[in-house]
Enzyme design. Structure first.
Site, PDB file in Angstrom:
ATOM      1  N   PRO A 108       0.827  -1.219   0.000  1.00 50.56           N
ATOM      2  CA  PRO A 108       0.000   0.000   0.000  1.00 50.56           C
ATOM      3  C   PRO A 108       0.857   1.264   0.000  1.00 50.56           C
ATOM      4  O   PRO A 108       1.814   1.370   0.757  1.00 50.56           O
ATOM      5  CB  PRO A 108      -0.782  -0.110   1.310  1.00 50.56           C
ATOM      6  CG  PRO A 108      -0.687  -1.538   1.712  1.00 50.56           C
ATOM      7  CD  PRO A 108       0.606  -2.048   1.169  1.00 50.56           C
ATOM      8  N   GLU A 109       0.533   2.179  -0.895  1.00 51.56           N
ATOM      9  CA  GLU A 109       1.207   3.472  -0.966  1.00 51.56           C
ATOM     10  C   GLU A 109       0.206   4.549  -0.537  1.00 51.56           C
ATOM     11  O   GLU A 109      -0.905   4.236  -0.114  1.00 51.56           O
ATOM     12  CB  GLU A 109       1.731   3.716  -2.384  1.00 51.56           C
ATOM     13  CG  GLU A 109       2.693   2.616  -2.858  1.00 51.56           C
ATOM     14  CD  GLU A 109       3.247   2.859  -4.262  1.00 51.56           C
ATOM     15  OE1 GLU A 109       3.365   4.021  -4.678  1.00 51.56           O
ATOM     16  OE2 GLU A 109       3.559   1.871  -4.947  1.00 51.56           O
ATOM     17  N   ARG A 160       1.209 -11.536   6.142  1.00 52.52           N
ATOM     18  CA  ARG A 160       2.661 -11.716   6.039  1.00 52.52           C
ATOM     19  C   ARG A 160       3.465 -11.123   7.186  1.00 52.52           C
ATOM     20  O   ARG A 160       4.682 -11.241   7.214  1.00 52.52           O
ATOM     21  CB  ARG A 160       3.155 -11.158   4.697  1.00 52.52           C
ATOM     22  CG  ARG A 160       2.579 -11.963   3.550  1.00 52.52           C
ATOM     23  CD  ARG A 160       3.068 -11.496   2.214  1.00 52.52           C
ATOM     24  NE  ARG A 160       4.518 -11.629   2.078  1.00 52.52           N
ATOM     25  CZ  ARG A 160       5.177 -11.215   1.016  1.00 52.52           C
ATOM     26  NH1 ARG A 160       4.542 -10.623   0.036  1.00 52.52           N
ATOM     27  NH2 ARG A 160       6.477 -11.361   0.939  1.00 52.52           N
TER      28      ARG A 160
END
Ligand SMILES: [Zn+2]
Length: 267
Positions: free
Chosen positions: A2-3, A106
């Site tokens: 995500p940016e 993760r």
């Protein structure tokens, strides 16, 4: 990963929590990049959520003057769904009228609170809140790093990752390999304008969902995805024709990251 546009989409999706009181925090599994503990949230429990801010790729929940900071890492999600919804739920925040689940498959995501939250904030100016353009132009054009690496450097400008850097450099017509100090001030200014334009359009499209990114809205049973990936002009398009000139989009590796560009349109 995500940016800025994805994190901003999450921020907006959570705005209904503002004004609610945090009743309790549960930790089904505190294993994250930094292990989450019940003790770290003491300053937030029983407090009202007074605001949600985004700084670069970070999300900051303010409980009065006590901040709780989230970084989504690669696959982190902040969802307004029941904790039973995912086996990867790490932390559950029970608000007076809603439940917020921090989920990560993760474990690269993390949550920090209090002083540790403030210490982790990025040093660079937010890519959507550039007030002093001259100072940023100077930083960009003094660096000997490739311009793409400068865009990814959160100490200089915060919020941009590999996807949007590619799209911004294409929009500005600048080759990602060029050294910052080889850019003219006018080119750097054009790039900053392109950054803002790409980010705003991506936020309008609720970000890019190419692998994992999702967000949830109040009352939503599942979750929503972004649509900006449909508008990519260079990212992930190696070998395909440039939508501007028809030449093949190139792919190289720069600073260890895949880099996509058009060698006709980008100089
Ligand atoms: Zn082209």
């Amino acid at each position: 990963m995500p940016e800025l546009p994805e994190v901003e989409t999450v921020r907006r999706s959570l705005s209904g929590l503002v004004g609610q009181r945090l009743r309790k925090v549960e930790l089904p599994d505190g294993r994250l990049r930094y292990r989450a503990t019940a003790a770290q949230f003491k300053g937030a429990v029983a407090q009202q959520l007074t605001g949600i801010r985004r700084l670069g790729k970070y999300l900051l929940l303010d409980f009065g003057d006590f901040p709780v900071l989230f970084h989504l890492g690669m696959t982190g999600r902040l969802l307004l769904t029941s904790p039973g919804a995912s086996a990867y739920t790490k932390v559950v925040f029970r608000f007076s009228q809603a439940t917020l689940c921090f989920v990560d498959v993760r474990r690269f995501a993390f949550v920090l609170a209090g002083n540790k939250a403030l210490a982790a904030l990025p040093a660079g100016v937010d890519a959507l809140g550039v007030q002093n353009r001259e100072a940023l132009i100077q930083k960009m054009t003094q660096s000997s790093a490739p311009i793409k690496s400068i865009l990814l450097n959160q100490k200089i400008i915060a919020g941009i990752g590999n996807i949007y850097a590619a799209e911004m450099l294409f929009a500005a017509g600048i080759d990602p390999h060029r050294r910052g100090k080889r850019l003219t001030a006018a080119e750097a200014a054009r790039l900053i304008t392109a950054c803002e334009k790409v980010l705003r359009r991506a936020i309008d499209k609720k970000g890019s969902s190419i692998s994992d990114f999702v967000y949830s809205l109040p009352g939503e049973r599942e979750y929503s995805t972004g649509a900006y990936q449909k508008e990519f002009l260079v990212y992930n398009r190696a070998g395909e024709p440039c939508k501007n000139c028809g030449a093949q989009i190139q792919k190289t590796v720069l600073g260890g990251r895949s880099t996509f560009f058009c060698n006709v349109c980008q100089k």
